[in-house]
Design a protein around this motif. Structure first.
Motif, short mmCIF file in Angstrom:
data_model
loop_
_atom_site.label_atom_id
_atom_site.label_comp_id
_atom_site.label_asym_id
_atom_site.label_seq_id
_atom_site.Cartn_x
_atom_site.Cartn_y
_atom_site.Cartn_z
N ASN A 176 -117.93 -5.50 -13.12
CA ASN A 176 -116.54 -5.75 -13.46
C ASN A 176 -116.26 -7.25 -13.34
OD1 ASN A 176 -113.74 -6.04 -13.54
ND2 ASN A 176 -113.35 -4.15 -12.44
N PRO A 177 -116.10 -7.96 -14.47
CA PRO A 177 -115.92 -9.41 -14.40
C PRO A 177 -114.56 -9.83 -13.84
CG PRO A 177 -115.61 -8.66 -16.64
CD PRO A 177 -116.07 -7.46 -15.86
N PHE A 178 -113.65 -8.87 -13.69
CA PHE A 178 -112.32 -9.19 -13.17
C PHE A 178 -112.21 -8.97 -11.67
CE2 PHE A 178 -111.86 -7.57 -17.53
CZ PHE A 178 -111.22 -8.62 -18.14
N ASN A 230 -117.90 -10.08 -20.51
CA ASN A 230 -117.07 -11.28 -20.48
C ASN A 230 -115.66 -10.96 -19.97
OD1 ASN A 230 -119.02 -13.12 -21.79
ND2 ASN A 230 -118.73 -11.75 -23.53
N PRO A 231 -115.07 -11.87 -19.20
CA PRO A 231 -113.71 -11.64 -18.66
C PRO A 231 -112.63 -12.02 -19.68
CG PRO A 231 -114.58 -13.68 -17.78
CD PRO A 231 -115.67 -13.09 -18.63
N ILE A 234 -107.12 -9.60 -19.35
CA ILE A 234 -107.08 -8.22 -18.88
C ILE A 234 -105.89 -7.45 -19.46
CG2 ILE A 234 -105.80 -8.72 -16.75
CD1 ILE A 234 -107.64 -6.65 -15.36
N LYS A 256 -109.89 -11.00 -9.30
CA LYS A 256 -110.26 -12.37 -8.95
C LYS A 256 -109.07 -13.31 -9.07
CE LYS A 256 -115.18 -12.26 -10.25
NZ LYS A 256 -116.21 -12.80 -11.18
#
Length: 296
Positions: A176-178, A230-231, A234, A256
């Motif tokens: 989870n990039p977030f 990739n973030p 959201i 984040k």
């Protein structure tokens, strides 16, 4: 292995999942007390040693168990191994015999020096039990923000289709990039949730090449997790799967970037979050949501 607890002999199996007969009797115990059916998860082929039920047997049946869920996380880009004590269950006929105490002490003796943190969720009936082992209450937080519907195409994954299962696993590897505290490699516990409670809430958004696990209720979207390489933004990503009347989204993980979020103390009815004293406690200095999909 046979042990004596308060003068009574029991058979102790340190991992009831590894033996067919022990596993079946353990599943019977969990189903009879909690109404949970672990069979679909086991038959999916995704159960693994990330969940370990330490179990006592008597009269040819499982009578008490304490589960250990081994969670590998990434916290601020650094690896962490956190252990959750979960699925603590005792046959009503065998309660108040010291079985849960013996199992909890056994688990702590094995894991205290082999992980970064030990934690658990306890209901009101046992909030005075766990402090006896050195657990202290800790406060989790929730993150929510406004969300509006965005145009975009998505589809629900069908876990009866091997291609969709493979897609979920592939995207999960991207993590989870977030998330500030992200699950890493824990496919076993993820699939426990996905093949049982959440199989109808798993979506793929081709535009972002992302898998989102989320459920809508009363104009609020609850996002359990996101898997993408990739973030992206959201709000844009979650807005695609939102309903037309969605007003807010609450995250099942710690973002984040908390810009724009309302941060509140988590309130889960009669549940208290505990962390073992002397181990790492990131909640002491940070407002954290432990990933919902790491819960066993």
């Amino acid at each position: 292995m046979h042990v004596f607890i308060n003068g009574t002999e029991y058979k102790f199996v340190p991992n009831a999942m590894q033996d067919a007969a022990s596993r079946e009797r353990y599943f019977d115990l969990v189903h009879s007390v909690f109404g949970l059916d672990f069979t679909p998860w086991y038959e999916s082929g995704f159960s693994d040693d990330s969940f370990i039920p330490y179990t006592l047997f008597a009269d040819n049946r499982a009578v008490a168990s304490v589960g250990v869920s081994v969670n590998d996380f990434t916290w601020h880009d650094s690896p962490r191994r956190y252990v959750q004590i979960s699925t603590v269950v005792t046959d009503p006929a065998y309660r108040k015999r010291g079985l849960s105490r013996w199992l909890t002490e056994t688990v702590l003796n094995q894991w205290r020096e082999n992980c970064d943190c030990i934690y658990l969720y306890a209901n009101e009936s046992v909030v005075e039990f766990y402090p006896k082992f050195g657990f202290v209450p800790a406060q989790e937080y929730t993150y929510s923000m406004p969300l509006t519907k965005r145009d975009g195409i998505f589809r629900k994954l069908d876990l009866s289709m091997r291609a969709d299962v493979d897609l979920l696993i592939q995207k999960h590897r991207a993590s989870n990039p977030f998330s500030l505290l992200a699950m890493d490699k824990d496919i076993g516990i993820l699939m426990f949730h996905c093949v049982t409670f959440l199989r109808d809430y798993i979506y793929y958004i081709e535009k972002y090449d992302a898998v989102v696990i989320a459920a809508e209720e009363e104009r609020e979207l609850f996002c359990y997790d996101i898997y993408a390489n990739n973030p992206h933004d959201i709000s844009d990503l979650l807005g695609i799967i939102a309903a037309t009347d969605t007003r807010t989204v609450t995250l099942g993980f710690t973002p984040k970037d908390a810009t724009g979020y309302t941060i509140e103390q988590a309130e889960e009815g009669d549940t208290t979050f505990f962390v073992l004293e002397g181990k790492e406690n990131i909640l002491a200095d940070h407002r954290v949501t432990f990933p919902f999909l790491s819960r066993a």
